[in-house]
Design a protein around this motif. Structure first.
Motif, PDB file in Angstrom:
ATOM      1  N   VAL A 143       0.894  -1.146  -0.004  1.00  0.00           N
ATOM      2  CA  VAL A 143      -0.006  -0.079   0.011  1.00  0.00           C
ATOM      3  C   VAL A 143       0.839   1.089  -0.069  1.00  0.00           C
ATOM      4  O   VAL A 143       0.528   2.320  -0.667  1.00  0.00           O
ATOM      5  N   GLN A 144       2.010   1.149   0.685  1.00  0.00           N
ATOM      6  CA  GLN A 144       2.978   2.375   0.722  1.00  0.00           C
ATOM      7  C   GLN A 144       3.329   2.865  -0.539  1.00  0.00           C
ATOM      8  O   GLN A 144       3.329   3.896  -1.014  1.00  0.00           O
TER       9      GLN A 144
ATOM     10  N   VAL B 244       0.318   4.183  -2.751  1.00  0.00           N
ATOM     11  CA  VAL B 244       0.071   5.365  -2.492  1.00  0.00           C
ATOM     12  C   VAL B 244       1.163   6.181  -2.989  1.00  0.00           C
ATOM     13  O   VAL B 244       0.683   7.491  -3.210  1.00  0.00           O
TER      14      VAL B 244
ATOM     15  N   ALA C  13      -5.638   7.054   2.892  1.00  0.00           N
ATOM     16  CA  ALA C  13      -4.573   6.285   3.361  1.00  0.00           C
ATOM     17  C   ALA C  13      -4.632   6.107   5.036  1.00  0.00           C
ATOM     18  O   ALA C  13      -4.464   4.752   5.217  1.00  0.00           O
TER      19      ALA C  13
ATOM     20  N   THR D 107      -6.287   2.123   6.172  1.00  0.00           N
ATOM     21  CA  THR D 107      -5.455   1.223   6.852  1.00  0.00           C
ATOM     22  C   THR D 107      -5.540   1.010   8.327  1.00  0.00           C
ATOM     23  O   THR D 107      -5.296  -0.096   8.740  1.00  0.00           O
TER      24      THR D 107
ATOM     25  N   ALA E  33       1.542   3.480   4.935  1.00  0.00           N
ATOM     26  CA  ALA E  33       0.894   4.061   4.074  1.00  0.00           C
ATOM     27  C   ALA E  33       1.226   5.398   4.197  1.00  0.00           C
ATOM     28  O   ALA E  33       1.162   6.379   3.314  1.00  0.00           O
TER      29      ALA E  33
END
Length: 425
Positions: A64-65, A68, A91, A95, A140
């Protein structure tokens, strides 16, 4: 030449990220080194295996990091601060919700998880579950900093993380053992989360712009970037928990100390892919060739790899005892082969991040297939620690080869950035 380097945005951002990541890594390895010295081989094995398991389970958050970051890079290229603030909210909230559910499940299953790791007390599992929640959100949030090229904030976040582990966790390990060290990790994630919330307001303001999503492109980015980053993340951490499950406590501690040396190399080069992905995106958007960026990135990573391999060949015992303590000297024969495996993975991550910055995902499925084969082989056949590392080495080399496929192919230029502000200032 010196003046050009001084004025180079890449050099400036590289210095900021390298400085922050280097300091954070020094603090992280100081944490592990002191835990090994003060806690001993068995305590170190518990801490290292549980934290590796947390990172493996956090692999989707690391994915996800990067997703994003990829989306934030497009918004930052348009200097849309209101949209970036909205993305940071999304984000953080999403999360947080997912992490809360997963933590509840972990707490219910804490005794079974403790048994898997051959632990008689479930307290370390509870602490790790709480750490996992904050770590998921922090990953995130760092994606926002990375994609928007707020590298000072990114460096501050990882530095706060590393410093808190040492300041809180190391003194507590002498009192509470493995649980004390893990409390330090929990505190580090809480402070990193708080820093991100303050920084978002300071950097992006309070105005939020609603986001119109190009769902087709978002699905493409999520699926391809997600699979690619998930593959890299799992390969970095999956082995130590499996060794802790399969071998006795001392063998697991020795393996974890050799893995620590290999991860030191991965940590030393981690700033390179952090820079490469958003920089590749911005170069293509500006109509500039990204190939010089790739050349510089690979050269930097290769230099670190060469130094590490030379040290692993000449002074393996010094490396492992320096990082983990004299009690871990018997891990010396494992250091060089583990470093070779880590070298291959390090270079694969650099090249893969470059390709993802160009929306080129041709390596993702082949890398995933190779990784699955590697993990199955590792879990199925490990008569000795050295045999297990051999599986690791062959698999990591295979993943590196997949990233080199069609390296000179042109970038996939995306006309729509995938995120557009719908209203707002």
């Amino acid at each position: 030449m010196i003046e050009r380097i001084r004025k180079s945005e890449l050099a400036l951002h590289g210095a900021i990220v390298f400085g922050g990541v280097a300091l954070a890594n020094i603090l992280a390895y100081l944490f592990y080194m002191l835990i090994g010295r003060l806690g001993g081989v068995v305590t170190y094995g518990v801490v290292a295996s549980l934290l590796s398991a947390v990172l493996v389970l956090s692999a989707p958050a690391i994915v996800v990091q990067l997703i994003v970051a990829r989306l934030a890079a497009d918004l930052a290229a348009r200097r849309d601060l209101a949209a970036l603030r909205k993305l940071s909210d999304i984000a953080t909230l999403w999360t947080s919700g997912v992490a809360t559910v997963l933590v509840a499940i972990a707490l219910i299953a804490r005794n079974a998880v403790a048994a898997f790791f051959n632990l008689t007390d479930s307290t370390p599992i509870v602490i790790c579950a709480l750490s996992f929640a904050f770590l998921t959100v922090v990953f995130a949030q760092r994606g926002i900093f990375q994609g928007s090229q707020r590298f000072g904030d990114l460096s501050a976040s990882v530095t706060i993380d590393g410093a808190t582990k040492v300041v809180v966790g190391v003194p507590l390990v002498t009192v509470l053992g493995a649980s004390g060290a893990l409390i330090g990790v929990l505190a580090s994630q809480i402070l990193a989360f708080a820093y991100s919330m303050i920084a978002f307001r300071a950097r992006f303001g309070t105005v939020r712009a609603p986001l119109a999503l190009d769902r087709r492109l978002i699905r493409r980015v999520v699926s391809h970037v997600g699979l690619g980053q998930l593959t890299f993340t799992v390969l970095m951490f999956y082995d130590v928990p499996l060794i802790k499950h399969a071998f006795d406590a001392r063998s697991a501690g020795l393996y974890a100390s050799a893995a620590l040396v290999g991860r030191a190399l991965l940590a030393a080069t981690s700033f390179v892919p952090t820079l490469v992905m958003p920089k590749a995106t911005s170069r293509v958007a500006a109509g500039r060739s990204p190939l010089p960026l790739l050349g510089a990135a690979v050269a930097i990573a290769a230099l670190a790899v060469a130094v590490a391999l030379l040290a692993g060949l000449v002074v393996p015992r010094l490396l492992v005892t320096l990082l983990a303590g004299r009690a871990f000297g018997d891990a010396a024969p494992l250091v060089l082969p583990y470093l070779v495996a880590s070298s291959a993975l390090s270079l694969a991550i650099v090249v893969g991040s470059y390709k993802m910055g160009l929306h080129r995902y041709d390596f993702v499925v082949p890398a995933l297939v190779v990784a699955i084969i590697e993990i199955i082989a590792f879990a199925s056949w490990h008569p000795t620690l050295l045999a297990a590392i051999t599986d690791l080495l062959v698999g990591h080399l295979g993943v590196l080869c997949t990233t080199l496929l069609r390296l000179n192919a042109p970038a996939n230029v995306i006309g729509n950035a995938g995120l557009a502000a719908a209203g707002g200032d």
